[in-house]
Write an enzyme that holds these catalytic residues in place. Sequence first.
Site, PDB file in Angstrom:
ATOM      1  N   SER A 112      44.810  34.514  48.146  1.00 18.11           N
ATOM      2  CA  SER A 112      45.368  35.872  48.163  1.00 18.11           C
ATOM      3  C   SER A 112      44.312  36.968  48.288  1.00 18.11           C
ATOM      4  O   SER A 112      44.644  38.096  48.625  1.00 18.11           O
ATOM      5  CB  SER A 112      46.217  36.121  46.922  1.00 18.11           C
ATOM      6  OG  SER A 112      45.405  36.259  45.778  1.00 18.11           O
ATOM      7  N   LYS A 114      43.141  40.611  41.702  1.00 15.70           N
ATOM      8  CA  LYS A 114      43.651  41.494  42.760  1.00 15.70           C
ATOM      9  C   LYS A 114      42.813  42.773  42.816  1.00 15.70           C
ATOM     10  O   LYS A 114      42.049  43.074  41.904  1.00 15.70           O
ATOM     11  CB  LYS A 114      45.117  41.889  42.500  1.00 15.70           C
ATOM     12  CG  LYS A 114      46.070  40.725  42.301  1.00 15.70           C
ATOM     13  CD  LYS A 114      46.296  39.926  43.550  1.00 15.70           C
ATOM     14  CE  LYS A 114      47.208  38.733  43.246  1.00 15.70           C
ATOM     15  NZ  LYS A 114      47.217  37.755  44.286  1.00 15.70           N
TER      16      LYS A 114
END
Length: 181
Positions: free
Chosen positions: A39, A82
């Site tokens: 990701s 993230k």
Amino acid sequence: MNKVMKEMISTLLYLLIVLCLTWIVIQFVGQRTEVDGTSMEPTLSHGDNLIVDKISYRFRDPERFDIIVFPYKYENKTYFIKRIIGLPGETVQIDEQGKIYINGEVLAEGYGREVILPERIGLAREPIELGEDEYFVLGDNRNNSSDSRTEAVGNIRRSDIIGKAWLRLWPFNKFGILRHQ
């Protein structure tokens, strides 16, 4: 026998001090973590080993584009990594062309691996107003990331942020401090 006993006690005391200092460093200063998944491609890859800085945010607030680590609320001992896109008090929205807006203005950034596809806009299709302690995060691999656009992740509270990804240890050819431009 007395000398042997003193030596054993001294060694045990030394080991206890080392263990206590190690625990303090892991709890409050930094810890090693491994990236699991894609990701954050191309910035971070599956299997990258990082040191997470757990102390900086005790003295300053997280900034836009910092890469942070936080727990996944539905699975024990699972952590997400993230990039911060939206800051407390801001409004975030993503349009059909995949452009990210902060308070109605297009965000100038080049971290995303690709343009966000319409089917991956998720919750950000509508304006998301961040609370005074909330952050909006995205993975750099925008079309293959579970992040603030999904209900499973949502906005990240300041108190849930464990720390900032600081140093890549492995692989050695990518060794170095992680910085944002």
